[in-house]
Structure formats: C-alpha cells, structure tokens
Design an enzyme around this catalytic site. Structure first.
Site, PDB file in Angstrom:
ATOM      1  N   ASP A  18      58.350  71.689  44.407  1.00 50.19           N
ATOM      2  CA  ASP A  18      57.513  71.012  43.330  1.00 50.19           C
ATOM      3  C   ASP A  18      57.086  72.260  42.350  1.00 50.19           C
ATOM      4  OD1 ASP A  18      56.139  69.360  41.524  1.00 50.19           O
ATOM      5  OD2 ASP A  18      55.164  68.116  43.310  1.00 50.19           O
ATOM      6  N   GLU A  78      48.013  62.969  38.669  1.00 53.12           N
ATOM      7  CA  GLU A  78      47.683  63.652  39.865  1.00 53.12           C
ATOM      8  C   GLU A  78      46.509  64.583  39.538  1.00 53.12           C
ATOM      9  OE1 GLU A  78      51.001  66.409  40.784  1.00 53.12           O
ATOM     10  OE2 GLU A  78      51.698  65.701  38.963  1.00 53.12           O
TER      11      GLU A  78
END
Length: 652
Positions: free
Chosen positions: A344, A542
């Site tokens: 990520d 997020e």
C-alpha cells in the site's frame, strides 16, 4: 490505499541526466514522430525495440553491453507467456529488475524518469490528475509515460494504476457508482460484475490498465473510516462480491477489450482492527482471521485476480507488510495465488514504526513476499536501497526473479507489449447514458427500507418539503474517493442530487427546499403533506473517517429531526452515510427510515424507491447498532442490534 495528497514534483534529475547522455550516445532507440494507431494512441514499434519510431540498437546497463532484442522470443505474442517471461528475465540486469518492482506516483516521476529508472509502474493517487481533468488529457499523460517506458532497449511498458473503486472516480464526468456497502445491500454479484465491467471500460478509455479494487475486507466495526469500502460484515456476502474481479478483468486477463487488472485488498484483517482504528492492530485468532477475513480472498483467487494489496494494519502486533507467513506461506503457498503482491501507499515505511523507510524495511518487505512497492515519495532512495539489498544478499536473487516474473506475467497477459497505449475509441462510454442507467439501477436496488408506516411510497400530487444537510449535495452522497482522496462537498460533474431528482419526479412546484431547522420554522406553515429529511455524513476516506466514540448525525441534522418531530408532519428520513449511525430515536417517530448509503452521482435511484417506481429490495449488509451504543454489533454476536444484519422491508 492511504493518503493521496498530491505532492509537488520531485524530479529524479540525476537519473534523468544519465538517461539523456545515454540517448545522445545512441545507447537506446528513439527519435521519429509518432502517428496515430488504431486505438488512437501514438505508434510504437513494439515488434522490435518497443521504442517510438526507432530501430534496435545495443544498450549499456549495469551488467555491460546487452544484446539487441530484435526478434527476441518475448517480443512474439504467439510465444507462451511463461516462455516470454523467462526470455525477458534473462535479458534484464539488476537495474531492470529493481525498476519493475517499483511503483511511483505521477506527481513524483515524469515520463523521462520512468525511462531513466526503468520504473515498472506509475499510479495516480486520489485527486492526482492531469490538468485539465479530461479523458483526453488522461490519455495523453498515460501515453507519454508509455513512451518513456518503451523508449528503452527492452521496451517494457508500465502498468498504470488508479483507485477506480466506485467508477473511474478520479476523472471528472465519469459515472460514480454506489460504494461497496450499498452494493452489498443488493446481494447481487451479477450487478457488481456489470458495474466493474462498466468501470473497466471508462478506465481503459483514459489509459490505465490496473485498478486498486475490489476491496474485499470484512468490516466488523462501524467506527472504522473505511467501512463503506466493505461489502458487508459477513464473509459470505463479501466473497460473493468477488465477482467484481471478473468484471474488471474479464473471464481471463487480457482476453477481451478493456481488460483491467483487478486488486483484491487489503490482505488481511484491516476490517477487524481494535476500536475500528485505521491501520491499527487486529487482535484475533488465526481461525477467526481465516474464517472472516481470508475467505473472500480465496474467492478472488479462484476468479484469477491479478494482484493483491497488503494491508497497512497488523495482525496480533506484526505488520502485514513484513508478514512472511501470511504473504508467502498462506497467500502464495497454501492459497496458490499466482499474481503479484503490491504494497500500500508507502506501506513499508511503517514496519519499524519510524518515519521513512530503511534498508532493513525494504529487505524485510521483499523477503516477506511483496513483489511491487508503492513508493509515492523518495523513489530514487527506494531504488538504491533495494539495489543494495540485492547486491549484499539481504534479498536473494531468487526472490527478486519471482517478484519480477509475476509482474511481467501480468503485463504480457494484459497485452501491454502489443497495445501499450490508451484505447481512446472507448471515450464516448465515459459517463454514458448506459452506464448512468446501470448506476441508477444499482442505487435503487441498494436502498434499504428499515421502517414504513405507509408514508411511502409518495403518491403523485404530494407536496413535500425537503430538508437535511445531504439533500442537495452530490459530493456527500458520493462519499470519499470522488475526485479527491477525501471526497468533495457540493456538485460533482454529471451528478444529480436527491433534491434535484425529487423536483424532476414530482415537479418544481411540489417540492419546497428548507435545508436547515431555521428554514423549517417558516416552511412547515406552508401547505405541505410530507417532509423528506436527507441526513447523514459528509464525505471522508480512511483515517479522516474514524469515529472512535461512535458514529452519529451532525448537530444540524439533529436539529432538523427535532423540528420535524415537534411539528407532527409525516416524515421520511433518508440516511446518506457510509455506515450505520445513531439515529437518536428517529426510527421511533418517523413515518419511514431509508438507508441510502453512498449512492454516487445518480440520486434519481433513491427517488425511484421513494415514489414507488421501484419496489424496495435491499437488505442490511451491516448490523445497525442501538442508539447510544458505540460498540460494534455483528451478525454472529449475542449483543442485540436495532436492526439486525439482513433486515429490510421488501414490500409496501
């Protein structure tokens, strides 16, 4: 993925300068003026060097003079993929291999940098777009990167990645579909597959051939700011929605036009962190991890998913980005995953808990099983550290060759060596009527009618007052990952708000808009029959969306509901949110409560259900907690829910 803040361009000047010297010395092919191809992109001589307008020549790399690639087996599309990979891998030096394991953000690497560092992948983070943000500008940008990549001796094209998580959501004018939580309410894997196929077409029209979707996390705590990216709290629902993989890729990767590499994410357990903390620690047994969280990835692997993204989170204190047991032993070994594993956003930075990545972190992540590294910042540093790790034996060449082989396999299967440029002929399908009709269908199918005393459906001729913070806000109803990382407020190109859709359906004269409780003070004296309060959350993504103290309505919406309760007017509460939230008792007095989730640009789909044009059919993908209860409630808990998993009225 994590933070997509658009950083300023940090050009890798030293490497670019070396590349220019090499080009001037004739060490790589180049020159000539590209012309149009059948798909509208520049011409490239991919049968020989893969370099625009050039002819094969020798090249000097770290390993010395490299042989010409003219007539090489990897250039022949009729050669089996495994043989093409083996042939190309044998021609690559360490710099080539390190480059293929590197993914840079477009704001940090130019097309020239891609060629100089032999970078294997580029991505656009949330909100990282060309200007103007048009399909043509995207295609031009993408093609420029491909020209930079293929203007090297080996001519290895890049694979360009985007967060197309509910449509091609970075692109202005694209169709924005409901977020996954709404699609989970439909319980319809075929619908999800059709949406993924439409998204793939819109993405391919602008160039990219890789999406960081679908998210196959099982969200078990609504306080988590990524809950809406999950299809459900139930692994069976999430597993069924792995059908999105087939939608993006096709029945087989590269077998049809607009085949886009799918990414199952985030492996694994990010939906189960303690307290719903983003990037936190999931403290649970291996049995729970496998039963609730690994199962959906098995379904994606069965569908041939091409890539899997690692979670930022930890499992029982150990960061997933360095977890060899889960990434190599379980994922690649036990589950037989044959695609490539991508980190990520700067995920390797977090392994030791200190800012910035180190040689030890790079080696640990590579040896754990990560094949491609998303390094949005400090690309040159990463390249040097991975090179050092290989040269010193910290990362064995066998691990490097395995990683690079996996990446090259995907590129060959996608047909990038033969068709490296944007498929511009598909541009007329971006935001098309057909795709918007599909989105509207999905919105209507995702609506969950939680309560109804007969106020719904709204009959023709009814006069309504529309209120609430989200009645006329397409950005809020689209949620995060819309035009920017955290989303926007207000209009979205091509979008229809719920208020606008109500006016179109009932007529302008029949709809009064009173956004706030203060506006309601005079409006309720007017001749209206029903109030529709569109309340809920504003856009977030997020980290920014975490609510450790529980998820509740904003003060302005609470004031609106209080005013409506006191007025006694029949009221429909439409909840636009990325998760269940505390309704503060509105379900007890309101005539109807509808969970609309985050429907995207097609607000008319919500209205289709409100007026009875479409019967309600959605059921809760998440348990809805009782008022005042901030703790998670799931289908397999003994704790009671206000509305349990699977609740939803499916008739009037």
């Amino acid at each position: 993925m994590a933070g997509r803040r658009g950083a300023g361009r940090a050009r890798v000047a030293g490497f670019a300068a070396v590349a220019m010297v090499a080009l001037a010395a004739g060490c790589t092919a180049g020159g000539g003026s590209p012309g149009p191809t059948a798909n509208g992109g520049p011409t490239a001589d991919t049968s020989a060097t893969g370099s625009p307008g050039g002819s094969p020549s020798d090249s000097f790399g770290a390993g010395g003079r490299l042989p010409s690639t003219d007539g090489a087996p990897y250039r022949d599309p009729s050669t089996p993929t495994a043989e093409r990979v083996t042939d190309l891998l044998a021609r690559m030096d360490v710099a080539d291999k390190v480059g293929q394991m590197t993914q840079a953000e477009r704001g940090q690497a130019s097309p020239g940098d891609v060629g100089a560092l032999r970078i294997g992948s580029v991505l656009s983070g949330g909100g990282s777009t060309p200007q103007p943000n048009t399909a043509e500008a995207w295609a031009d940008m993408y093609d420029a990167y491909q020209q930079g990549a293929t203007a090297t001796l080996l001519g290895i094209p890049i694979i360009y990645g985007v967060d197309a998580v509910h449509g091609h959501n970075n692109l202005a004018g694209a169709t924005i579909f409901p977020h996954n939580i709404g699609l989970g309410a439909t319980r319809d894997p075929d619908l999800v597959e059709r949406i993924a196929r439409a998204t793939a077409v819109e993405v391919a029209a602008t160039g990219p051939t890789w999406t960081f979707a679908p998210c196959l996390c099982t969200a078990r705590d609504d306080r988590w700011g990524r809950t809406y990216e999950s299809f459900s709290e139930h692994p069976d629902v999430v597993s069924a929605m792995a059908s999105a993989v087939t939608g993006y890729q096709g029945e087989r990767l590269g077998a049809e036009r607009a085949s886009v590499l799918a990414t199952a994410k985030h492996f694994v357990g990010d939906g189960a962190t303690d307290g719903g903390k983003d990037q936190g620690d999931a403290t649970l047994s291996e049995d729970e991890l496998r039963r609730l969280h690994i199962a959906p990835f098995e379904a994606a692997i069965e569908r041939g998913v091409g890539s899997i993204m690692v979670s930022f989170s930890s499992w029982n204190g150990e960061k997933l980005h360095a977890h060899e047991y889960l990434l190599t032993d379980v994922l690649k070994g036990e589950l037989g995953f044959e695609g490539f594993v991508v980190s990520d956003w700067a995920g390797i930075d977090q392994i030791d808990g200190a800012p910035g990545f180190t040689l030890e972190e790079v080696a640990a992540a590579a040896n754990a099983g990560i094949d491609m590294f998303m390094v949005p910042n400090d690309v040159e540093l990463f390249v040097s550290l991975l090179t050092e790790a290989i040269d010193t034996g910290l990362v064995p060449m066998s691990r490097v060759d395995d990683a690079v082989s996996r990446v090259l396999t995907a590129k060959f299967e996608l047909g990038l060596f033969e068709r490296p440029f944007a498929d511009r002929e598909l541009a007329d399908q971006i935001g098309s009527a057909e795709h918007r009709a599909l989105a509207r269908e999905a919105v209507a199918r995702s609506q969950v009618l939680l309560t109804n005393d007969g106020v719904l459906p709204i009959a023709p001729g009814t006069r309504v007052v529309v209120t609430g913070s989200n009645a006329d806000d397409v950005g809020a109803q689209s949620g995060g990952w819309t035009l920017t990382w955290q989303g926007v407020s207000g209009p979205v190109p091509g979008g229809t708000s719920i208020l606008a859709a109500l006016r179109a359906e009932l007529g302008q004269a029949a709809v009064v808009h009173a956004p706030t409780a203060l506006d309601m003070a005079t409006t309720l004296d007017a001749d209206v029959d029903v109030a529709i309060a569109v309340v809920g959350e504003k856009a977030y993504a997020e980290f920014e969306g975490d609510r450790p103290d529980g998820v509740t309505l904003p003060d302005g919406d609470l004031a609106v509901l209080d005013a409506l309760e006191q007025s006694g007017i029949p009221t429909v509460v439409v909840v636009v949110s990325g998760r269940p939230l505390d309704l503060h008792g509105a379900e007890r007095w309101a005539g109807a409560v509808v969970a609309a989730w985050l429907p995207g640009t097609e607000g008319a789909g919500v209205v289709d259900v409100l007026v009875g044009a479409v019967d309600p059919s959605g059921t809760l993908p998440m348990s809805w907690p009782r008022p005042g209860d901030p703790n998670p409630v799931n289908y397999d808990d003994t704790r009671p829910a206000l509305f349990p998993f699977g609740a939803g009225l499916t008739s009037w």
